[in-house]
Design an enzyme around this catalytic site. Structure first.
Site, PDB file in Angstrom:
ATOM      1  N   ARG A 117       0.809  -1.137  -0.190  1.00  0.00           N
ATOM      2  CA  ARG A 117       0.208  -0.022  -0.071  1.00  0.00           C
ATOM      3  C   ARG A 117       0.762   1.293   0.102  1.00  0.00           C
ATOM      4  O   ARG A 117       1.440   1.530   0.948  1.00  0.00           O
ATOM      5  CB  ARG A 117      -0.865   0.107   1.292  1.00  0.00           C
ATOM      6  CG  ARG A 117      -1.805   1.091   1.265  1.00  0.00           C
ATOM      7  CD  ARG A 117      -2.949   0.981   2.414  1.00  0.00           C
ATOM      8  NE  ARG A 117      -3.625   2.048   2.615  1.00  0.00           N
ATOM      9  CZ  ARG A 117      -4.829   2.306   2.420  1.00  0.00           C
ATOM     10  NH1 ARG A 117      -5.441   1.102   1.778  1.00  0.00           N
ATOM     11  NH2 ARG A 117      -5.698   3.385   2.451  1.00  0.00           N
ATOM     12  N   HIS A 144      -7.081   0.945  -7.132  1.00  0.00           N
ATOM     13  CA  HIS A 144      -6.920   0.535  -5.879  1.00  0.00           C
ATOM     14  C   HIS A 144      -7.779  -0.842  -6.055  1.00  0.00           C
ATOM     15  O   HIS A 144      -9.137  -1.068  -5.912  1.00  0.00           O
ATOM     16  CB  HIS A 144      -8.145   1.404  -4.813  1.00  0.00           C
ATOM     17  CG  HIS A 144      -8.227   0.921  -3.372  1.00  0.00           C
ATOM     18  ND1 HIS A 144      -7.440  -0.212  -2.979  1.00  0.00           N
ATOM     19  CD2 HIS A 144      -8.553   1.564  -2.327  1.00  0.00           C
ATOM     20  CE1 HIS A 144      -7.502  -0.226  -1.520  1.00  0.00           C
ATOM     21  NE2 HIS A 144      -8.441   0.709  -1.169  1.00  0.00           N
ATOM     22  N   GLN A 147      -9.960  -3.120  -3.419  1.00  0.00           N
ATOM     23  CA  GLN A 147     -11.034  -2.547  -2.887  1.00  0.00           C
ATOM     24  C   GLN A 147     -12.293  -2.798  -4.153  1.00  0.00           C
ATOM     25  O   GLN A 147     -13.474  -3.283  -3.712  1.00  0.00           O
ATOM     26  CB  GLN A 147     -10.767  -0.951  -3.054  1.00  0.00           C
ATOM     27  CG  GLN A 147     -12.364  -0.321  -2.643  1.00  0.00           C
ATOM     28  CD  GLN A 147     -12.927  -0.596  -1.036  1.00  0.00           C
ATOM     29  OE1 GLN A 147     -12.014  -0.512  -0.170  1.00  0.00           O
ATOM     30  NE2 GLN A 147     -14.201  -0.846  -0.998  1.00  0.00           N
ATOM     31  N   ASP A 241     -16.486   8.813  -2.271  1.00  0.00           N
ATOM     32  CA  ASP A 241     -15.283   8.889  -1.721  1.00  0.00           C
ATOM     33  C   ASP A 241     -14.851  10.298  -1.176  1.00  0.00           C
ATOM     34  O   ASP A 241     -15.536  11.202  -1.531  1.00  0.00           O
ATOM     35  CB  ASP A 241     -14.171   8.395  -2.843  1.00  0.00           C
ATOM     36  CG  ASP A 241     -13.011   7.690  -2.075  1.00  0.00           C
ATOM     37  OD1 ASP A 241     -12.616   7.637  -1.338  1.00  0.00           O
ATOM     38  OD2 ASP A 241     -11.815   7.610  -3.158  1.00  0.00           O
ATOM     39  N   CYS A 282     -15.968   3.288   0.131  1.00  0.00           N
ATOM     40  CA  CYS A 282     -14.747   2.493   0.565  1.00  0.00           C
ATOM     41  C   CYS A 282     -14.473   2.721   1.918  1.00  0.00           C
ATOM     42  O   CYS A 282     -13.816   1.715   2.613  1.00  0.00           O
ATOM     43  CB  CYS A 282     -13.913   2.714  -0.224  1.00  0.00           C
ATOM     44  SG  CYS A 282     -12.923   4.111  -0.269  1.00  0.00           S
ATOM     45  N   ARG A 310     -13.840  -6.647   2.052  1.00  0.00           N
ATOM     46  CA  ARG A 310     -12.346  -6.518   1.912  1.00  0.00           C
ATOM     47  C   ARG A 310     -11.826  -7.878   2.251  1.00  0.00           C
ATOM     48  O   ARG A 310     -10.840  -8.442   1.786  1.00  0.00           O
ATOM     49  CB  ARG A 310     -11.843  -5.396   2.680  1.00  0.00           C
ATOM     50  CG  ARG A 310     -12.310  -4.064   2.061  1.00  0.00           C
ATOM     51  CD  ARG A 310     -11.795  -3.747   0.785  1.00  0.00           C
ATOM     52  NE  ARG A 310     -10.411  -3.949   0.856  1.00  0.00           N
ATOM     53  CZ  ARG A 310      -9.526  -2.838   1.190  1.00  0.00           C
ATOM     54  NH1 ARG A 310      -9.930  -1.639   1.546  1.00  0.00           N
ATOM     55  NH2 ARG A 310      -8.399  -2.906   1.203  1.00  0.00           N
TER      56      ARG A 310
END
Length: 348
Positions: A117, A144, A147, A241, A282, A310
């Protein structure tokens, strides 16, 4: 002269693949991962997950903090019988005392999967270039993908009656974030109608648009970019987001003034979409900025199913990218090595 390697690991595995972006995979391959996710989630419901990652380790590089990414990968490895190692910038010399390339080579000798990440895509791509184990992009400035596997699976779990994935209409509200970019690619790859709704200054780049257009041609999806919030009318899913992220703190006031209040996913916007509309995010969410607590806690919210998935996604990714590299020793070979080691230890 190139000296032979003394490593006990199986380097340069045949068929080695990395998970840097969903665009690298066909719709059929992504469907395979979704199918595996369902089987693993079904097994988890009855405490019957097989130890498909037993004896394996995922090394987790974190340049950015995360609740869901860290917890989901650690829990996934444990549930599958394996182990996860957390590696922060304070724990390793990534790109400082040790080059990115050498980090990838060294970790490949010790772990079975590298999850990173990172601040910029070039870092995870550089690790993948040198690594001889699968590298998974846990988030970068551009994309991402982990996700998105959770998001598409959540959509599949909550399909409106009579609809399939390719019947869905999905609208992302706000900035062209890494989530928005990846969502646009995977939704159009599954043949959906996709809309990016936000100020024109914050629309997707030409590079992302090109990938999305290619998907629409191949898989029959469609997409539009617009600053008109009324474009969400009739859409099945609205996705939000953050309006700013790490590295954008100096733009915070300008961004908030541009996005608020028009592009906040509140009940007003959900009503424009219609009574069938569901909400996704998310997380973490700023519930007085890009959305509201009323929407987050409402009957149409999928955000906590999305968060749980996730874990579902990480289980499937760890298994999908390592299962073909698992070559257990025969009973005779295992017995021979055990006897040799036992004899040595008994003689001490």
């Amino acid at each position: 002269m190139k000296l032979p390697s003394s490593t006990a690991t199986n380097l340069n595995k045949s068929g080695l693949r990395h998970f840097l972006k969903t665009q690298d995979f066909t719709r059929a391959e992504l469907t395979e991962i979704l199918d595996l996710m369902k089987m693993l989630k079904d097994a988890r419901r009855v405490n019957a997950v097989p130890p498909l990652f037993a004896g394996k380790t995922v090394g987790m590089i974190f340049e950015q903090p995360s609740t869901r990414t860290r917890v989901s990968f650690e829990a996934a490895a444990t549930i599958l019988g394996g182990h996860a190692q957390f590696l922060s910038p304070n724990d390793i010399h990534l790109g400082s005392k040790e080059s990115l390339e050498d980090t990838g080579r060294v970790l490949s000798r010790m772990v079975d999967v590298i999850m990173a990440r990172v601040d910029v895509h070039e870092t995870v791509a550089g690790l993948a270039k040198e690594a001889s184990v699968p590298v998974i992009n846990g988030l970068c400035d551009w994309l991402h993908p982990t996700q998105m596997m959770a998001d598409i699976f959540t959509m599949q779990e909550h399909l409106p009656e009579g609809k399939q994935l390719d019947d869905l209409k999905v609208a992302f509200i706000g900035d062209a974030t890494n989530v928005s970019n990846e969502l646009a690619m995977i939704c159009t790859k599954f043949g959906m109608e996709y809309a990016h709704v936000g100020p024109k200054k914050y629309h997707m780049t030409e590079e992302i648009v090109g990938m999305v257009e290619d998907n629409c041609k191949e898989y029959g999806g469609s997409f539009v970019m617009t600053d008109d919030i009324n474009a969400v009318k009739g859409f099945d899913i609205l996705v939000a987001d953050s309006f700013y992220w790490f590295g954008q703190e100096d733009e915070k006031e300008e961004r908030l003034a541009t996005f608020m209040p028009e592009y906040i996913v509140d009940q007003r916007l959900m009503d424009i979409a219609g009574p069938q509309a569901m909400f996704m995010h998310c997380l973490p969410a700023n519930d007085k900025r890009e959305t509201t607590r009323e929407v987050m806690d409402g009957d149409s919210s999928l955000i906590f199913d999305e968060a749980e998935n996730r874990l579902t996604a990480q289980m499937a990714l760890l298994v999908y990218f390592t299962h073909q590299h698992t070559k257990p020793a025969s009973e005779d070979v295992a017995a021979s090595h055990k006897a040799k080691i036992d004899d040595f230890l008994n003689a001490l």
